[in-house]
Write a protein that holds these residues in place. Sequence first.
Motif, PDB file in Angstrom:
ATOM      1  N   ARG A 190      45.751  42.941  47.311  1.00 36.18           N
ATOM      2  CA  ARG A 190      44.782  43.985  46.952  1.00 36.18           C
ATOM      3  C   ARG A 190      44.792  44.233  45.444  1.00 36.18           C
ATOM      4  O   ARG A 190      43.752  44.416  44.816  1.00 36.18           O
ATOM      5  CB  ARG A 190      45.108  45.290  47.690  1.00 36.18           C
ATOM      6  CG  ARG A 190      44.507  45.404  49.081  1.00 36.18           C
ATOM      7  CD  ARG A 190      44.857  46.749  49.691  1.00 36.18           C
ATOM      8  NE  ARG A 190      44.226  46.948  50.983  1.00 36.18           N
ATOM      9  CZ  ARG A 190      43.078  47.585  51.182  1.00 36.18           C
ATOM     10  NH1 ARG A 190      42.438  48.082  50.145  1.00 36.18           N
ATOM     11  NH2 ARG A 190      42.577  47.730  52.388  1.00 36.18           N
ATOM     12  N   PHE A 191      45.981  44.239  44.862  1.00 39.44           N
ATOM     13  CA  PHE A 191      46.098  44.438  43.424  1.00 39.44           C
ATOM     14  C   PHE A 191      45.396  43.321  42.657  1.00 39.44           C
ATOM     15  O   PHE A 191      44.643  43.568  41.714  1.00 39.44           O
ATOM     16  CB  PHE A 191      47.582  44.497  43.038  1.00 39.44           C
ATOM     17  CG  PHE A 191      47.829  44.438  41.564  1.00 39.44           C
ATOM     18  CD1 PHE A 191      47.724  45.582  40.776  1.00 39.44           C
ATOM     19  CD2 PHE A 191      48.169  43.234  40.947  1.00 39.44           C
ATOM     20  CE1 PHE A 191      47.946  45.527  39.405  1.00 39.44           C
ATOM     21  CE2 PHE A 191      48.398  43.174  39.581  1.00 39.44           C
ATOM     22  CZ  PHE A 191      48.282  44.328  38.813  1.00 39.44           C
ATOM     23  N   ILE A 192      45.638  42.063  43.070  1.00 40.27           N
ATOM     24  CA  ILE A 192      45.017  40.929  42.380  1.00 40.27           C
ATOM     25  C   ILE A 192      43.502  40.980  42.508  1.00 40.27           C
ATOM     26  O   ILE A 192      42.768  40.739  41.537  1.00 40.27           O
ATOM     27  CB  ILE A 192      45.557  39.603  42.945  1.00 40.27           C
ATOM     28  CG1 ILE A 192      47.050  39.478  42.648  1.00 40.27           C
ATOM     29  CG2 ILE A 192      44.801  38.415  42.375  1.00 40.27           C
ATOM     30  CD1 ILE A 192      47.718  38.286  43.294  1.00 40.27           C
ATOM     31  N   ALA A 193      43.006  41.320  43.696  1.00 40.91           N
ATOM     32  CA  ALA A 193      41.556  41.361  43.940  1.00 40.91           C
ATOM     33  C   ALA A 193      40.922  42.668  43.498  1.00 40.91           C
ATOM     34  O   ALA A 193      39.723  42.854  43.713  1.00 40.91           O
ATOM     35  CB  ALA A 193      41.281  41.120  45.420  1.00 40.91           C
ATOM     36  N   ALA A 194      41.706  43.582  42.891  1.00 36.59           N
ATOM     37  CA  ALA A 194      41.196  44.883  42.436  1.00 36.59           C
ATOM     38  C   ALA A 194      40.539  45.634  43.584  1.00 36.59           C
ATOM     39  O   ALA A 194      39.457  46.221  43.438  1.00 36.59           O
ATOM     40  CB  ALA A 194      40.232  44.715  41.272  1.00 36.59           C
ATOM     41  N   THR A 200      34.105  31.968  50.296  1.00 36.72           N
ATOM     42  CA  THR A 200      34.072  32.030  48.836  1.00 36.72           C
ATOM     43  C   THR A 200      35.318  31.395  48.241  1.00 36.72           C
ATOM     44  O   THR A 200      35.242  30.620  47.275  1.00 36.72           O
ATOM     45  CB  THR A 200      33.953  33.493  48.368  1.00 36.72           C
ATOM     46  OG1 THR A 200      32.746  34.053  48.882  1.00 36.72           O
ATOM     47  CG2 THR A 200      33.962  33.591  46.855  1.00 36.72           C
ATOM     48  N   LEU A 201      36.476  31.698  48.810  1.00 38.16           N
ATOM     49  CA  LEU A 201      37.728  31.139  48.308  1.00 38.16           C
ATOM     50  C   LEU A 201      37.790  29.629  48.515  1.00 38.16           C
ATOM     51  O   LEU A 201      38.190  28.878  47.613  1.00 38.16           O
ATOM     52  CB  LEU A 201      38.902  31.812  49.017  1.00 38.16           C
ATOM     53  CG  LEU A 201      39.157  33.276  48.657  1.00 38.16           C
ATOM     54  CD1 LEU A 201      40.078  33.925  49.688  1.00 38.16           C
ATOM     55  CD2 LEU A 201      39.774  33.393  47.271  1.00 38.16           C
ATOM     56  N   ALA A 202      37.385  29.159  49.685  1.00 40.56           N
ATOM     57  CA  ALA A 202      37.427  27.722  49.970  1.00 40.56           C
ATOM     58  C   ALA A 202      36.452  26.951  49.083  1.00 40.56           C
ATOM     59  O   ALA A 202      36.773  25.873  48.576  1.00 40.56           O
ATOM     60  CB  ALA A 202      37.126  27.474  51.448  1.00 40.56           C
ATOM     61  N   THR A 203      35.263  27.511  48.888  1.00 39.84           N
ATOM     62  CA  THR A 203      34.277  26.851  48.033  1.00 39.84           C
ATOM     63  C   THR A 203      34.764  26.798  46.593  1.00 39.84           C
ATOM     64  O   THR A 203      34.608  25.783  45.903  1.00 39.84           O
ATOM     65  CB  THR A 203      32.936  27.592  48.111  1.00 39.84           C
ATOM     66  OG1 THR A 203      32.486  27.620  49.467  1.00 39.84           O
ATOM     67  CG2 THR A 203      31.892  26.909  47.246  1.00 39.84           C
ATOM     68  N   TYR A 213      28.571  29.182  36.705  1.00 41.64           N
ATOM     69  CA  TYR A 213      27.782  30.116  37.517  1.00 41.64           C
ATOM     70  C   TYR A 213      26.421  30.330  36.855  1.00 41.64           C
ATOM     71  O   TYR A 213      26.329  30.616  35.655  1.00 41.64           O
ATOM     72  CB  TYR A 213      28.521  31.447  37.656  1.00 41.64           C
ATOM     73  CG  TYR A 213      29.758  31.357  38.523  1.00 41.64           C
ATOM     74  CD1 TYR A 213      29.697  31.618  39.891  1.00 41.64           C
ATOM     75  CD2 TYR A 213      30.996  31.003  37.983  1.00 41.64           C
ATOM     76  CE1 TYR A 213      30.837  31.530  40.685  1.00 41.64           C
ATOM     77  CE2 TYR A 213      32.127  30.907  38.767  1.00 41.64           C
ATOM     78  CZ  TYR A 213      32.041  31.181  40.120  1.00 41.64           C
ATOM     79  OH  TYR A 213      33.166  31.087  40.908  1.00 41.64           O
ATOM     80  N   ALA A 214      25.369  30.211  37.648  1.00 41.18           N
ATOM     81  CA  ALA A 214      24.008  30.274  37.106  1.00 41.18           C
ATOM     82  C   ALA A 214      23.597  31.688  36.730  1.00 41.18           C
ATOM     83  O   ALA A 214      22.690  31.882  35.917  1.00 41.18           O
ATOM     84  CB  ALA A 214      23.015  29.684  38.112  1.00 41.18           C
ATOM     85  N   PRO A 235      28.792  37.315  41.225  1.00 39.54           N
ATOM     86  CA  PRO A 235      29.906  36.628  41.901  1.00 39.54           C
ATOM     87  C   PRO A 235      31.243  37.241  41.494  1.00 39.54           C
ATOM     88  O   PRO A 235      31.341  38.005  40.535  1.00 39.54           O
ATOM     89  CB  PRO A 235      29.789  35.188  41.394  1.00 39.54           C
ATOM     90  CG  PRO A 235      29.206  35.347  40.021  1.00 39.54           C
ATOM     91  CD  PRO A 235      28.271  36.535  40.087  1.00 39.54           C
ATOM     92  N   TYR A 236      32.275  36.870  42.228  1.00 41.64           N
ATOM     93  CA  TYR A 236      33.626  37.247  41.828  1.00 41.64           C
ATOM     94  C   TYR A 236      34.016  36.456  40.581  1.00 41.64           C
ATOM     95  O   TYR A 236      33.644  35.286  40.424  1.00 41.64           O
ATOM     96  CB  TYR A 236      34.625  36.966  42.955  1.00 41.64           C
ATOM     97  CG  TYR A 236      34.453  37.862  44.152  1.00 41.64           C
ATOM     98  CD1 TYR A 236      34.986  39.147  44.159  1.00 41.64           C
ATOM     99  CD2 TYR A 236      33.776  37.427  45.278  1.00 41.64           C
ATOM    100  CE1 TYR A 236      34.828  39.979  45.258  1.00 41.64           C
ATOM    101  CE2 TYR A 236      33.615  38.238  46.384  1.00 41.64           C
ATOM    102  CZ  TYR A 236      34.142  39.522  46.364  1.00 41.64           C
ATOM    103  OH  TYR A 236      33.983  40.346  47.451  1.00 41.64           O
ATOM    104  N   HIS A 237      34.769  37.091  39.700  1.00 39.49           N
ATOM    105  CA  HIS A 237      35.183  36.415  38.480  1.00 39.49           C
ATOM    106  C   HIS A 237      36.143  35.282  38.826  1.00 39.49           C
ATOM    107  O   HIS A 237      36.997  35.425  39.705  1.00 39.49           O
ATOM    108  CB  HIS A 237      35.860  37.400  37.530  1.00 39.49           C
ATOM    109  CG  HIS A 237      35.951  36.892  36.125  1.00 39.49           C
ATOM    110  ND1 HIS A 237      36.926  36.004  35.720  1.00 39.49           N
ATOM    111  CD2 HIS A 237      35.181  37.130  35.029  1.00 39.49           C
ATOM    112  CE1 HIS A 237      36.763  35.724  34.447  1.00 39.49           C
ATOM    113  NE2 HIS A 237      35.717  36.394  33.987  1.00 39.49           N
ATOM    114  N   PRO A 238      36.031  34.122  38.138  1.00 38.60           N
ATOM    115  CA  PRO A 238      36.962  33.012  38.420  1.00 38.60           C
ATOM    116  C   PRO A 238      38.427  33.387  38.268  1.00 38.60           C
ATOM    117  O   PRO A 238      39.276  32.861  38.986  1.00 38.60           O
ATOM    118  CB  PRO A 238      36.549  31.952  37.388  1.00 38.60           C
ATOM    119  CG  PRO A 238      35.124  32.252  37.071  1.00 38.60           C
ATOM    120  CD  PRO A 238      34.987  33.737  37.179  1.00 38.60           C
TER     121      PRO A 238
END
Length: 452
Positions: free
Chosen positions: A90-94, A102-105, A48-49, A55-58
């Motif tokens: 929801r728990f995983i994504a906080a 975003t998920l597909a990319t 990530y630049a 961005p969302y954390h990997p």
Amino acid sequence: MSHFRPILRDVDFLLPPSVQDWLPEGHLARDVVEVVEGLDLSELERAYAGRGSPPYHPATLLSLLIYGYATGCFSSRKIERATYDSLAFRFIAANSHPDHDTLATFRQRFAQEFEAVFVQVLQVARENQLSRFGTVSLDGTKIHANASRHSALSYGHAEALEVQLKAEVQELLALAEAADGANLPDGMSLPEELKRREDRLAAIAAAKVKIEARAAERFTREQAGHEAKLAARAAKATASGRKPSGKPPAPPTPGPRPNDQINLTDEESRIMPVAGGGFEQCYNAQALVDTASLLVVIPQVTQATNDKQQIAPMLERLAALPEDLPPPKQLTADTGFFSEANVVACESASIEPLIAIQRDEHHPHWSERFANPPAPPPEATPVERMVHRLRTPKGRATYALRKQTVEPVFGIIKSVMGFRQFLTRGLDNVRNEWNLVCLAWNLKRMAVLRLQ
């Protein structure tokens, strides 16, 4: 007065203030987050630049994908929707909501890096003494490609269809030359009809080129094998001083065969026989599974229907694992993997092969279960030594673990996790997706092993 529980949809309910209180202890989502956030994801983070919005954390996106595949939610759109509908997501994504793009990319961009993540998870399993990877079992299963077998085009049918379409083009051009167009059916557009056939002719021509290229590669392989057989035959004749009995091997025929096929939707998939009979457009998904923990050590996908050529690539990937993941001591496989070359390759890699050379009877005599054959002679070949091991009580017991190792893994992946068809197309993309499927299985299995 009603004796039913009241329906109170207008009452305001508040979730606990902390996402840590949303799920019970021991929930799979907690285990996925714990393992993934403990991995070294620096390679993904450096990609990530740092420009634009944060961005969302990997770790968050990877955890969402792994938990999605582990619970039968494979589509990025479904995972996005689940971050609103499911407490676990929801728990995983906080309590955030990464969109499907975003998920597909992320899944496509870092597909190659998932292989390193897969190895790290195996290291975590070994560090936690969940498995020692001493004995492994290898098998394959057919998984449907993201294409229909009805989209397959054979070379013979392509040539016949090409002749038909060219004749139709000439007929349409003859109609176009008529000034009044009186012979045209109502609603017919000559330009559209011509373009449709020209597009199909272009697609057929491209498909024929690819089939011819495959045929050329096949001829090269078959010619090399033919020359090797002739050389072995000549060497045998020189050694014995007599002409070898039997007819010499027939040379391969160059060029494509009429039944050579290509799928117009996913050209790298193949038509394969499936369990229960029939043929489908599939890939052959392979898995090397630890017999003690049922963890997948190495996932692989091939286009070959036959499993006989899959042991050598597995041995190469085993040798490439880190030092803290030593190669197994034993490898079991069914008759589809047997060949003398495979047995020799396993012994050369210091792995004891237990590969069935033929199908056993379903109801052997009881005495065969307790028979202990005499030791093989010192000059025995690798295959003879392996056959002896398979006939000993210890060898039979070890080989019997194969059915309760690989088959349950494939069964759970297909029936419980619901993964029966690849979402992606192309061999490289399918291999990356199978890595993700097996990664999800391993984390799902590790959560169970921790409770034992």
